[in-house]
Structure formats: structure tokens, C-alpha cells
Design a protein around this motif. Sequence first.
Motif, mmCIF file in Angstrom:
data_model
loop_
_atom_site.group_PDB
_atom_site.id
_atom_site.type_symbol
_atom_site.label_atom_id
_atom_site.label_comp_id
_atom_site.label_asym_id
_atom_site.label_seq_id
_atom_site.Cartn_x
_atom_site.Cartn_y
_atom_site.Cartn_z
ATOM 1 N N ASP A 101 0.849 -1.195 0.000
ATOM 2 C CA ASP A 101 0.000 0.000 0.000
ATOM 3 C C ASP A 101 0.885 1.246 0.000
ATOM 4 N N PRO A 102 0.376 2.372 -0.519
ATOM 5 C CA PRO A 102 1.196 3.572 -0.724
ATOM 6 C C PRO A 102 2.035 4.064 0.451
ATOM 7 N N PRO A 103 1.550 4.055 1.703
ATOM 8 C CA PRO A 103 2.406 4.565 2.778
ATOM 9 C C PRO A 103 3.727 3.800 2.937
ATOM 10 N N LEU A 104 3.783 2.552 2.465
ATOM 11 C CA LEU A 104 4.993 1.749 2.644
ATOM 12 C C LEU A 104 6.146 2.212 1.760
ATOM 13 N N TRP A 163 6.545 -3.089 12.476
ATOM 14 C CA TRP A 163 7.325 -2.137 11.670
ATOM 15 C C TRP A 163 6.461 -1.544 10.556
ATOM 16 N N LEU A 164 5.681 -2.386 9.862
ATOM 17 C CA LEU A 164 4.798 -1.879 8.803
ATOM 18 C C LEU A 164 3.822 -0.845 9.373
ATOM 19 N N SER A 165 3.258 -1.125 10.542
ATOM 20 C CA SER A 165 2.337 -0.175 11.190
ATOM 21 C C SER A 165 3.041 1.123 11.546
ATOM 22 N N GLU A 166 4.263 1.024 12.046
ATOM 23 C CA GLU A 166 5.029 2.218 12.401
ATOM 24 C C GLU A 166 5.342 3.058 11.160
ATOM 25 N N ALA A 171 4.370 7.852 8.066
ATOM 26 C CA ALA A 171 4.000 8.435 6.771
ATOM 27 C C ALA A 171 2.775 9.335 6.921
ATOM 28 N N ALA A 172 1.846 8.948 7.777
ATOM 29 C CA ALA A 172 0.630 9.749 7.978
ATOM 30 C C ALA A 172 0.946 11.083 8.656
ATOM 31 N N THR A 173 1.933 11.094 9.544
ATOM 32 C CA THR A 173 2.266 12.338 10.241
ATOM 33 C C THR A 173 3.147 13.262 9.406
ATOM 34 N N THR A 174 3.834 12.705 8.421
ATOM 35 C CA THR A 174 4.714 13.528 7.590
ATOM 36 C C THR A 174 4.119 13.839 6.227
#
Length: 181
Positions: A101-104, A163-166, A171-174
Motif C-alpha cells: 500500500d502507498p504509505p509503505l 514495523w509496517l504499522s510504524e 508516513a501519515a504524520t509527515t
Amino acid sequence: MDAHAERIALFLAVRNVPYATDGAHDASTLMTFGRGDCLAKSAYLIEGFLALGYQARRVRWLYHLPDQPTEVWLLPSREDVHSAAEVLINGRWTLVDATHDPPLAAAGLAVAEWDGIADTVPAYVPCGPLWRPGDGPEPVPNADTTATDVDSGDRYQKAYNRWLSEVRAEAATTAPRYGDG
């Protein structure tokens, strides 16, 4: 919606489901769990392409696990098997890999885009030949090793999904917000 747009919409719907090895492992539970591994995501794509009237099949290959999280180094081997989909478009088998998924992308994992026609970038670089149904025995990770350390595998899986969740949270905060330059 035309056939081309339907293919892209299917791809995006699957790609945008969070990738996780502790989620669904098959197509029927992918959307219920809301996260899934490459088996679930490729199976869902294949079922979707078949429903749209295309021929589709699974393709698999050996690859090496990413360097993160650090627990990967506890494993006897970093070799694993990846699953993706191939769909027959205009007489050509096309690789469609909607695993990450894109955030990764923030972690350096390959996140595919798809134009609905050409091959996507594979989520993981193949180590050896691709396997398709009818090619003989499926690829087996670590076929040349005798190590079976279940504890390190379990520890790695938990650490990997954490790690994937982190990565997603970071990514969501930046991510740029509306109105940011």
C-alpha cells in the motif's frame, strides 16, 4: 466504466488495502480483515480479473526479505516466496503486483502504479525464475537449508507487522496536508 478503467480501479482497490502478514491469507477474507498478505491480495486480484472476463493466474518467485526490521537477521535465511497476479491483456500476460500500500513507499518498499496495460513493478525483486501453474513444483524457500527455528520466525513476523504499522503511522504524520506548499 470502460474495461481499462475497471482494471485500474480493481488494482487500486487491492493495492490500497494495507499489506500485513498477520491479516488475510485468502481472497475471501481480505476486505473483511482490512489487511492481508501477498497471497490474499494476488488471489483477490485474480478473482476480480476473472469476474471482469479476463484470464488471470498466480505467479510466484523466490525473493529475499527486506533488511527491516532488525529481527530479520535472527532468521536462518531471508529467502521467502512472493505471490502476484498475471492477467491476459491484448494477448499478453501482464504482471500486476498490488502488494504494498502507498504509505509503505516511505520505508523504501516498492509500491506499484499501474496504467492498466503494462507490467507493474514487482513488490520484491525475483531471485531466480518466475513460477506459473503448470511449471512443475512450486518454489520452496530455504530448500537448501535444514534450519527450522520457529521462534525466530514468529518473532520476525510480529516485528515485521509492527514495523509496517510504524511506517504507516510515520508516513501519515509527515504527509503534506491540504494547503501545505
